[in-house]
Structures are given as structure tokens and as C-alpha cells.
Design an enzyme around this catalytic site. Structure first.
Site, PDB file in Angstrom:
ATOM      1  N   TRP A  37       0.791  -1.243   0.000  1.00 52.47           N
ATOM      2  CA  TRP A  37       0.000   0.000   0.000  1.00 52.47           C
ATOM      3  C   TRP A  37       0.819   1.287   0.000  1.00 52.47           C
ATOM      4  O   TRP A  37       1.811   1.385   0.717  1.00 52.47           O
ATOM      5  CB  TRP A  37      -0.890   0.000   1.252  1.00 52.47           C
ATOM      6  N   ASN A  39      -0.156   5.802   0.098  1.00 52.31           N
ATOM      7  CA  ASN A  39      -1.062   6.935  -0.146  1.00 52.31           C
ATOM      8  C   ASN A  39      -0.256   8.216  -0.340  1.00 52.31           C
ATOM      9  O   ASN A  39       0.589   8.231  -1.265  1.00 52.31           O
ATOM     10  CB  ASN A  39      -2.219   7.016   0.855  1.00 52.31           C
ATOM     11  N   ASP A  40      -0.463   9.230   0.447  1.00 53.79           N
ATOM     12  CA  ASP A  40       0.050  10.576   0.135  1.00 53.79           C
ATOM     13  C   ASP A  40       1.534  10.660  -0.252  1.00 53.79           C
ATOM     14  O   ASP A  40       2.370  10.025   0.388  1.00 53.79           O
ATOM     15  CB  ASP A  40      -0.055  11.480   1.367  1.00 53.79           C
ATOM     16  N   GLN A  56       3.510   7.885   1.956  1.00 55.36           N
ATOM     17  CA  GLN A  56       2.873   7.078   2.996  1.00 55.36           C
ATOM     18  C   GLN A  56       2.812   5.640   2.499  1.00 55.36           C
ATOM     19  O   GLN A  56       2.332   5.381   1.382  1.00 55.36           O
ATOM     20  CB  GLN A  56       1.463   7.602   3.269  1.00 55.36           C
ATOM     21  N   TRP A  64      -4.171   0.004   3.902  1.00 55.61           N
ATOM     22  CA  TRP A  64      -3.580   1.000   4.805  1.00 55.61           C
ATOM     23  C   TRP A  64      -3.326   0.370   6.172  1.00 55.61           C
ATOM     24  O   TRP A  64      -4.095  -0.481   6.630  1.00 55.61           O
ATOM     25  CB  TRP A  64      -4.559   2.184   4.925  1.00 55.61           C
ATOM     26  N   PHE A  99       2.946   9.599  10.039  1.00 51.85           N
ATOM     27  CA  PHE A  99       1.986  10.162   9.088  1.00 51.85           C
ATOM     28  C   PHE A  99       2.652  11.220   8.206  1.00 51.85           C
ATOM     29  O   PHE A  99       3.836  11.504   8.335  1.00 51.85           O
ATOM     30  CB  PHE A  99       0.793  10.748   9.856  1.00 51.85           C
ATOM     31  N   ARG A 163      -2.180  17.308  12.104  1.00 55.78           N
ATOM     32  CA  ARG A 163      -1.225  16.516  11.307  1.00 55.78           C
ATOM     33  C   ARG A 163      -0.780  17.180  10.003  1.00 55.78           C
ATOM     34  O   ARG A 163      -1.315  18.192   9.594  1.00 55.78           O
ATOM     35  CB  ARG A 163      -1.836  15.141  10.993  1.00 55.78           C
ATOM     36  N   ASP A 164       0.183  16.520   9.367  1.00 54.76           N
ATOM     37  CA  ASP A 164       0.664  16.846   8.027  1.00 54.76           C
ATOM     38  C   ASP A 164       1.443  18.164   7.965  1.00 54.76           C
ATOM     39  O   ASP A 164       1.086  19.092   7.214  1.00 54.76           O
ATOM     40  CB  ASP A 164      -0.511  16.869   7.022  1.00 54.76           C
ATOM     41  N   TRP A 302      -9.546   7.834  -1.112  1.00 57.05           N
ATOM     42  CA  TRP A 302      -9.975   7.028   0.031  1.00 57.05           C
ATOM     43  C   TRP A 302     -11.305   6.354  -0.263  1.00 57.05           C
ATOM     44  O   TRP A 302     -12.199   6.970  -0.843  1.00 57.05           O
ATOM     45  CB  TRP A 302     -10.117   7.906   1.287  1.00 57.05           C
TER      46      TRP A 302
HETATM   47  C1  FRU Z   1      -4.327  12.077   3.886  1.00 54.61           C
HETATM   48  C2  FRU Z   1      -3.999  11.454   5.236  1.00 54.61           C
HETATM   49  C3  FRU Z   1      -3.183  12.411   6.096  1.00 54.61           C
HETATM   50  C4  FRU Z   1      -2.456  11.486   7.018  1.00 54.61           C
HETATM   51  C5  FRU Z   1      -2.175  10.304   6.136  1.00 54.61           C
HETATM   52  C6  FRU Z   1      -2.191   8.985   6.844  1.00 54.61           C
HETATM   53  O1  FRU Z   1      -4.621  11.175   2.893  1.00 54.61           O
HETATM   54  O2  FRU Z   1      -5.181  11.065   5.889  1.00 54.61           O
HETATM   55  O3  FRU Z   1      -3.944  13.400   6.749  1.00 54.61           O
HETATM   56  O4  FRU Z   1      -1.294  12.056   7.536  1.00 54.61           O
HETATM   57  O5  FRU Z   1      -3.161  10.312   5.117  1.00 54.61           O
HETATM   58  O6  FRU Z   1      -1.726   7.967   6.024  1.00 54.61           O
END
Ligand code: FRU
Length: 486
Positions: A37, A39-40, A56, A64, A99, A163-164, A302
Site C-alpha cells: 500500500w 497513499n500521500d 505514505q 492501509w 503520518f 497533522r501533516d 480514500w
Molecule cells: C491524507 C492522510 C493524512 C495522514 C495520512 C495517513 O490522505 O489522511 O492526513 O497524515 O493520510 O496515512
């Protein structure tokens, strides 16, 4: 030492999954993990002359899970080399996940700034989040610093969504924005901190907040100057669909305005969606040494149906796109010019030719770039477009409705079973240009030099029967149609 073992273990898990992976939808020229997997995009940065992209990543599963940071680098934004996983969770500062976050080159020390995720009750998704730092001088192995967490908790008027971090330097000061949610309004906002050393952070205040119509949480913010204006990009969760806008579960868009560091006042226009396909989220940008502002997004959404999970992998990043700001404060996205390095055989299909009905462009390749330009002054058709055809029933159709001035991407016959059509307004008075990148399981459309883009995952299972350009309800003048095998 412990972290090193965790990284080794994760690399071994990836190796194992790779051996049994089904390759049918693996992308040819996009960033993906070796397996499992992602993601971001995280930590986009140029360091010692090379481009680094992190993402990610859950190396143990196609779903995830506890977030790691995967890592690739490139000299040209086109050919990417996989490096070992950069961050693995499980330390006191990031017990249940590393994250999303960003990266800066701090005088030769590559510094990752990321969110530590901690469950207090995993079953009910009760968690808290803090901010952490890891550093590297070789751009490959990272050490979490002893000062972690560098920000322990959010301000008091905030919920646990914190976050982020996106960090940048202005004059001699480091700034950090974070995605956050206010307790009172339960709405999305971006908050600002500053620091002189990346370790001690001082809270400044709210940089921007939803007026009630921009969702309950703002994820993955980014903030930068372009041509004297400031752009706040973000990924709000939970905006209501509004006609052709905000049709995905979560959105990605931006505000443009004026900003003053002294007062932290950001006066901006309305929210504008950035991409109009099905699969574009959590975009991040960076400034490169050519002065370009380059954006990369997660090319999925998502909760979407993700058929590659069955194959042992899931998730990819979009092509790198150069951003430009128009005089009326719209952000344009175009593929970075280095992507021409992918071009192999060039096929000039037609120039200054009138078509009506379908015109088959004979090509069975999976990896293609197609550029078509229609001269609308010499077009009587009601719609024109490009179609990718499968050998039997499958097709992906990109149509421009000339009267309605709408660009329509229909993936209903290429693996998107539900909610398969996206539409966006596109003004084209005399000319329509479509630059389309096709990979084994994706399509990225750049219309009229980046005025509108549409990014979607497609999952064709039939052999490809060819590409067609078409004109319906009359004739269309094709000023140019060229494609390249990539
Ligand atoms: C966005 C998110 C972020 C978080 C990450 C977790 O897609 O939800 O806010 O840090 O993915 O994987």
C-alpha cells in the site's frame, strides 16, 4: 538499531510480496511502491542535486496500516530509483504511524518533519498526534532526533486532528503549517508555527479556516508564494458535492490571496478544486532549483474500489506537474517538461484534417502520450474527443461538449463500476487542446494548457484495440494529432 531492524524487516516483507505480485495493472512511468500500500506523497524536496519523493506506505499489506515513509529519488523527475524505507513507526514519538509531512534541506542536513500517530483506543479510532523530526546527511538513512516530539500537542481550541506539517523557510525563520480542526466549529483549518532551529516551535495562530462550507478537517496543507500572491493548497475532508464540483469523497483545492507574515493575515478568494478526475488527493508541492513550483498528488481516493489490492499492491502518485498562476488567480497544472524524455516512437496521425464520426488511430500500446488539437472555429460537430478502445466492450471516453463547454471523462467501461463519470466546465472558444497520458491503470488529462486537469485510475482488462479521435453531430477540424509510445 531497533529502527534499522524494523526497516530491514519491512524491506523483506516487500521483497516477499513482490515475488507473487500480479503485474497486469502495474504502472509504467509513475511512482509506486515496490509492493503493497501507498497513499500521500510526502517530503518532496531537491537535495544535493537530486529530487526526493517520500510517500505514505504500509509495506506489510495491500491495505492501509501502520504508516512508514517509502522513498524514491530521481535526477530528472522521470526515472525514479527506489531507496530503502526512510521511516518506520514504533518509537515512543510515533508509536502507531509516521503520518504525512514534508522535507527541507537544512544546510546539508535533509530534515523530515512528520506526524506521529498514537492510538489510545484503536478499535474506536481514538488517537492523538504530535510532530517529529528525522535527519539524514546521506539522503538515505534517517535518524529520529532526541528532541522528539518537537510539538507535543495542538493548541487548546483544537481537536485531536493535528497533522501533516509543511515546513518552509522565509527570510531566516522556519514556518510550519498543519492540518487541524477547531473544537468550537468542528471545522477544518490550518494553523501556523515558527522556529529558528526546526526543534523549538512557537504557535502563532490560525492561518485560514473553513467558513462552514469547506469540510470538517483540512488535511495535507501547503502554502507558497507565486508571482507576489500566496496559494494555500489543502485537502478538505467532507465538502458537499455541488453540481460538477467536489464529487469525490474528499477534495483537493486551493485559495489564492495576499498574506502578511507580520500579522499572519491571509485574505483570500474562494476555494477552487484543483483536479476534476476521480483520483487526486493530498497534493504537495516544492520549489526546484529552476524556480519551478512542482506538484505531485496521490493518484487514488480514500474508500474507492481499488482492484490492484488483489494483485499485491495499491496506490500510486501522479506525474509531476508544474504550477503557474494566471492573472485572475487560477492555478494551471502542466506536466513537467522532462516528461518528454519518456517519448519513444512519434506518430503524427493527422494535421489540418477534417473528421466526422470516429477516426481510428492504430495503436495497441499501453503507455502513451496523445496530443490532440481541435480548431473549433472550423468545427460544426456538437462534441469531439478521444476514446481508448478495448478489443471487445471496454472503453474510456474523453468528450468535449462544445455547446455546454464541458469536458467529460467517462470511465464506466474501464473498470469504474459506480460513479464513473466526471465533468468540468472548460472554456474553449477557438481551440481545444488535449494532452493525455495513459498508463496501464491511469489516465491524466491536461486540457487547454493546464486550465483543467482530470486524473483517474482505470482498470482495463481487455487487450487494447486502439485509440480513436471522434467528432459527433458534424465535422471537426483536427489541427494536430500526435502520439508517442512511452
Ligand atoms: C491524507 C492522510 C493524512 C495522514 C495520512 C495517513 O490522505 O489522511 O492526513 O497524515 O493520510 O496515512
Amino acid at each position: 538499531m531497533i529502527t534499522k531492524n524494523r526497516i530491514q524487516q519491512a524491506e523483506e516483507a516487500l521483497q516477499q510480496t513482490k515475488e507473487s505480485m500480479n503485474e497486469r495493472f502495474r504502472l509504467g512511468y509513475h511512482i509506486m511502491a515496490p509492493a503493497n500500500w501507498i497513499n500521500d506523497p510526502n517530503g518532496l524536496v531537491q537535495y544535493k542535486g537530486e529530487y526526493h519523493v517520500f510517500y505514505q506506505h504500509h509495506p506489510y499489506d495491500e491495505n492501509w496500516g501502520p504508516m512508514h515513509w517509502g522513498h524514491v529519488k530521481s535526477k530528472d523527475l522521470v526515472h525514479w530509483e527506489h531507496l530503502p524505507i526512510a521511516l518506520a513507526p514504533g518509537d515512543v514519538c510515533d508509536s502507531d504511524g509516521c503520518f504525512s509531512g514534508s522535507a527541507v534541506d537544512n544546510d546539508g542536513e535533509l530534515t523530515l518533519i512528520y506526524t506521529g500517530h498514537h492510538y489510545t483506543d484503536k478499535k474506536n479510532d481514538v488517537f492523538y498526534q504530535n510532530q517529529n523530526i528525522a535527519v539524514s546527511t546521506d539522503g538515505v538513512t534517517f535518524e529520529k532526533v532526541g528532541e522528539n516530539p518537537v510539538i507535543v500537542a495542538p493548541p487548546e481550541d483544537s481537536t485531536h486532528h493535528f497533522r501533516d506539517p509543511k515546513v518552509w523557510k522565509h527570510e531566516d525563520t522556519w514556518y510550519m503549517i498543519l492540518g487541524n480542526q477547531s473544537i468550537e466549529e468542528q471545522s477544518g483549518r490550518v494553523i501556523l508555527y515558527k522556529s529558528s532551529d526546526l526543534r523549538k516551535w512557537e504557535y502563532i495562530g490560525v492561518l485560514a479556516q473553513s467558513d462552514g462550507s469547506h469540510g470538517f478537517m483540512w488535511e495535507c496543507p501547503d502554502f507558497f508564494e507565486m508571482d507576489g500572491k500566496y496559494v494555500l493548497m489543502l485537502s478538505p475532508q467532507g465538502m458537499e458535492a455541488d453540481g460538477d464540483n467536489y464529487n469525490n469523497l474528499f477534495q483537493t483545492g486551493y485559495f489564492v490571496g495576499d498574506y502578511q507574515y507580520e500579522t499572519n493575515l491571509f485574505q483570500h478568494g474562494s476555494f477552487i478544486e484543483l483536479d476534476h478526475g476521480h483520483d487526486f488527493y493530498a497534493v504537495q508541492t516544492f520549489l526546484d532549483d529552476k524556480g519551478r513550483r512542482i506538484a505531485i498528488g496521490w493518484m487514488d481516493m480514500w474508500e474507492a474500489d481499488m482492484p490492484t489490492k488483489k494483485d499485491g499492491w495499491c496506490g500510486a502518485l501522479t506525474l509531476p506537474r508544474e504550477l503557474k498562476l494566471t492573472s485572475d488567480n487560477k492555478v494551471l497544472m502542466n506536466p513537467v517538461e522532462e516528461l518528454t524524455l519518456l517519448r519513444e516512437l512519434e506518430h503524427d496521425v493527422c494535421a489540418d484534417k477534417s473528421i466526422s464520426g470516429t477516426h481510428l488511430v492504430e495503436e495497441k500500446g499501453d503507455l502513451l502520450e496523445i496530443n490532440v488539437e481541435f480548431d473549433l472555429n472550423l468545427t460544426s460537430a456538437s462534441s469531439v474527443g478521444v476514446k481508448l478502445r478495448g478489443a471487445k466492450e471496454e472503453e474510456t471516453i474523453l468528450t468535449y461538449d462544445i455547446k455546454e463547454q464541458k469536458l467529460i471523462l467517462d470511465c464506466s467501461k474501464s473498470g469504474k463500476k459506480e460513479d464513473s463519470v466526471r465533468r468540468v466546465s472548460l472554456q474553449s472558444d477557438s481551440k481545444l487542446s488535449l494532452q493525455v497520458f495513459i498508463d496501464r491503470s491511469s489516465i491524466e488529462v491536461f486540457a487547454n494548457e493546464g486550465q483543467k486537469t482530470m486524473t483517474s485510475r482505470i482498470y482495463p482488462t481487455e487487450e487494447r484495440a486502439g485509440i480513436e479521435i471522434f467528432a459527433e453531430g458534424g465535422e471537426a477540424l483536427v489541427a494536430d494529432c500526435t502520439y508517442w509510445n512511452l
